[in-house]
Design a protein around this motif. Structure first.
Motif, short mmCIF file in Angstrom:
data_model
loop_
_atom_site.label_atom_id
_atom_site.label_comp_id
_atom_site.label_asym_id
_atom_site.label_seq_id
_atom_site.Cartn_x
_atom_site.Cartn_y
_atom_site.Cartn_z
N GLY A 1 -23.83 -28.17 13.18
CA GLY A 1 -23.82 -29.16 12.11
C GLY A 1 -25.22 -29.69 11.86
O GLY A 1 -26.20 -28.96 11.96
N HIS A 2 -25.31 -30.97 11.52
CA HIS A 2 -26.59 -31.68 11.35
C HIS A 2 -27.28 -31.35 10.04
O HIS A 2 -27.94 -32.21 9.46
N HIS A 3 -27.14 -30.12 9.55
CA HIS A 3 -27.81 -29.71 8.33
C HIS A 3 -27.09 -30.16 7.06
O HIS A 3 -27.64 -30.05 5.97
N HIS A 4 -25.85 -30.61 7.19
CA HIS A 4 -25.04 -30.98 6.02
C HIS A 4 -24.86 -29.78 5.08
O HIS A 4 -24.83 -29.93 3.85
N LEU A 5 -24.73 -28.60 5.67
CA LEU A 5 -24.51 -27.38 4.92
C LEU A 5 -23.28 -26.66 5.47
O LEU A 5 -22.62 -27.16 6.38
#
Length: 655
Positions: free
Chosen positions: A274-278
């Motif tokens: 996660g973390h990338h918001h993709l």
């Protein structure tokens, strides 16, 4: 295992009376074969309801309640399921701020995101970087209400000689003893290990909460240490809940986005990232070791489920039991969205909200609405954008002040401390295609969070770049392309290029300059250098002296600009020195809360150079008349010039 359901037919009835198609792994599994489906959420950021609290209206692209509504059906497609969360769950919108800043968390309180997750029935979770934004004590109170284990292997109170000797704040992993139902309907024991990781950059992003009290390890370093122990304890499968993005860059020890390199560590079977918001799998990711078509990283199944509940991540594993142990025979990775965007750019929801999740959090939702509509600070001056494209402007000024405040503090103790901090901001609501009412207009008095959305429309993340004085000059030259070239002394020439978006008109605070629009623009609307001999930016000064082209500056901006959006010189992604864990909106809210009362007076750090009395015309909203006096008082020779088209008002400036 939580939420096990046996389906022996290809088609299965749902509670609503519809039919669910079984996944082929479940439909075709034989004796000694079992289908395990791993469902995941990531970066929920406290978006429980499908509601944009900044805009104060429903939003179909977000909300764990919407995601939850498809979980039961997706569980029904598989014989065995596991549901996990990948971090950044309780901070990131006004509901999160309301709990942290207003209501608080007393012992025994249940946070709304945890209430929703408990209702849905998660099997495990890990921390994201935003879990630290309100402090570790607050985080612990939130996590205490979880009816599922939360693990993290690289966040510690202190570090030991090896990762296994670290004084970890949470258990590094958990091994879940469950039963799998195989294709013949027989049950077999399985031990599933869940291990969690958080970006090491939390020590910088939340230094005020963590420095001197906590420490971190690199994600891959911790994984290499703990995976063998999990295998020693009999884990059949190891699933990493890694709040980290995917990058094909060479591995570095404290790498922020290390999911790809984590997948290469021996012992790991699947990665929830996660973390990338993709979204992964998707064509947004490519590079050696990344197979978007197969949904794998280094050959291991992986999923990233967007953000704010926009998608549900799904990893399907076909397991084979051999010698009393399980191994992965095949895998598939997919995501399921909660909405679709139509050709006319409108959004159509694909699912309704889960009524149980809504009921469990409705009271807090209503309290948040009161909070978002309530005062978070006050402004002594009006905040409007009617003249933002033609004069220094208070609505842009407040954004610049907040960005400068945040970045100046966050860079203390880093190699960049001591460099002068400038701040770049652009007006977003400035008429144009939005119409004559499409302007920011906040009157003096109370400022609510919903007003912040009026000041800053987009959910950008704050970033900072390190550039030279000559790059500052070129940045401004690119920005000045919004103005048409005018003839000295000529009357009533159109000032603004209608094809130039207002969000690409950056004003840089911290320097002073004038714009000579008798010169052609150096850059065209697309950012191409078209007139290399032209110079519109004149009298560019820093601290009262001509800017040193070789001097270095930090410029606070947003992720769009810093990463190359608009093609601004000095902002192509290579000069980024800081990526904030906070959105620009959140920074503005925190700045107003911290300040109590704001008075962002436009300081006139830029204006137009004289043009032999030439006059130019531009359109703005009719309500601009209320603020004409204050703009004149700042030295702009401006006057009404009649009615424009489509409801706009026409104004004249003498240069």
């Amino acid at each position: 295992m939580a939420h096990l359901s046996r389906r022996t037919f290809l088609l299965s009835s749902t509670a609503a009376g519809g039919l669910i198609m079984l996944h082929p792994y479940s439909a075709r599994a034989a004796a000694g074969q079992a289908h395990l489906r791993v469902l995941s959420t990531t970066d929920l950021h406290c978006h429980v309801h499908p509601y944009d609290y900044y805009a104060d209206r429903e939003n179909h692209t977000m909300g764990m309640a919407r995601t939850a509504s498809i979980v039961n059906d997706i569980r029904a497609e598989a014989t065995n399921t596991l549901t996990v969360d990948n971090g950044d769950y309780f901070q990131g919108n006004p509901m999160g701020d309301y709990i942290a800043y207003s209501r608080g968390m007393a012992a025994g309180d249940l946070h709304p995101i945890i209430a929703g997750m408990n209702t849905l029935g998660y099997d495990g979770g890990t921390l994201g970087n935003h879990e630290f934004n309100y402090g570790v004590d607050f985080m612990d109170k939130v996590n205490a209400g979880a009816e599922f284990p939360i693990v993290c292997a690289n966040f510690a109170r202190s570090l030991g000689a090896t990762p296994r000797e670290d004084a970890l704040h949470l258990p590094p992993y958990v091994i879940l003893d469950r039963e799998l139902t195989d294709g013949a309907g027989e049950t077999h024991p399985v031990r599933i290990g869940l291990i969690g990781f958080v970006p090491p950059q939390i020590m910088q992003w939340d230094r005020a909460h963590l420095e001197g009290r906590f420490a971190v390890r690199g994600i891959v370093e911790a994984a290499r240490a703990w995976f063998p122990q999990m295998l020693e304890e009999g884990a059949d499968l190891i699933i990493a809940l890694a709040h980290t993005g995917i990058s094909a860059s060479r591995h570095e020890e404290m790498m922020e986005n290390s999911a790809l390199h984590l997948a290469a560590v021996d012992g790991i079977d699947a990665v929830v990232c996660g973390h990338h918001h993709l979204v992964f799998p998707s064509d947004r990711y490519s590079g050696q070791g990344i197979d978007a078509a197969a949904g794998t990283l280094m050959g291991k199944p992986a999923a990233m489920a967007g953000f704010w509940g926009s998608h549900l991540g799904i990893i399907d594993l076909m397991l084979v039991r051999e010698g009393g142990a399980w191994r992965i025979d095949r895998s598939e990775s997919t995501t399921r969205p909660i909405f679709e965007r139509l050709e006319d750019r409108t959004v159509r929801p694909l699912v309704d909200s889960d009524p149980q999740v809504i009921a469990a959090t409705q009271q807090v939702h209503e309290e948040t609405l009161e909070y978002v509509r309530a005062e978070v600070g006050r402004t002594e001056v009006p905040l409007h954008s009617y003249f933002a494209l033609v004069a220094d402007d208070p609505s842009v000024q407040i954004v610049s002040e907040a960005q400068h405040w945040y970045v100046s503090d966050i860079l203390k103790g880093t190699e960049h401390e001591g460099l002068p901090v400038l701040s770049a901001a652009a007006p977003f609501k400035a008429g144009g295609r939005g119409g004559p009412e499409y302007y920011t207009d906040v009157e003096p008095g109370p400022v609510a969070i919903m007003h912040v959305a009026d000041l800053y429309l987009y959910p950008n993340t704050l970033m900072a770049v390190r550039i030279t004085g000559s790059q500052v000059r070129e940045w401004l030259e690119r920005s000045a392309g919004i103005f048409n070239q005018v003839e000295p002394g000529a009357a009533d020439q159109p000032l603004l290029d209608p094809g130039f978006p207002s969000y690409n008109y950056d004003v840089i605070d911290g320097v002073t300059y004038r714009i000579d629009i008798t010169q052609p623009s150096r850059y065209d609307t697309d950012g191409e250098l078209v007139n290399p001999d032209a110079r519109r930016i004149v009298d560019l000064e820093f601290e009262g002296a001509p800017i040193d082209d070789d001097a270095e500056f930090i410029v606070a901006t947003n992720n769009y600009r810093a990463s190359g959006g608009g093609r601004f010189p000095g902002a192509d992604g290579s000069t980024i020195v800081f990526e904030a864990p906070d959105t620009n909106r959140d920074v503005i809210v925190r700045y107003i809360v911290e300040s109590g009362t704001i008075a962002p007076a436009a300081d006139g750090n830029w204006n137009f150079a004289p043009a032999d009395g030439a006059t130019v015309l531009f359109e703005t909203g009719p309500a601009a008349m209320r603020y004409l006096g204050e703009v004149r008082a700042r030295g702009t020779m401006i006057e009404p010039a009649g009615e424009g088209e489509g409801g706009f008002a026409l104004y004249r400036i003498t240069l």
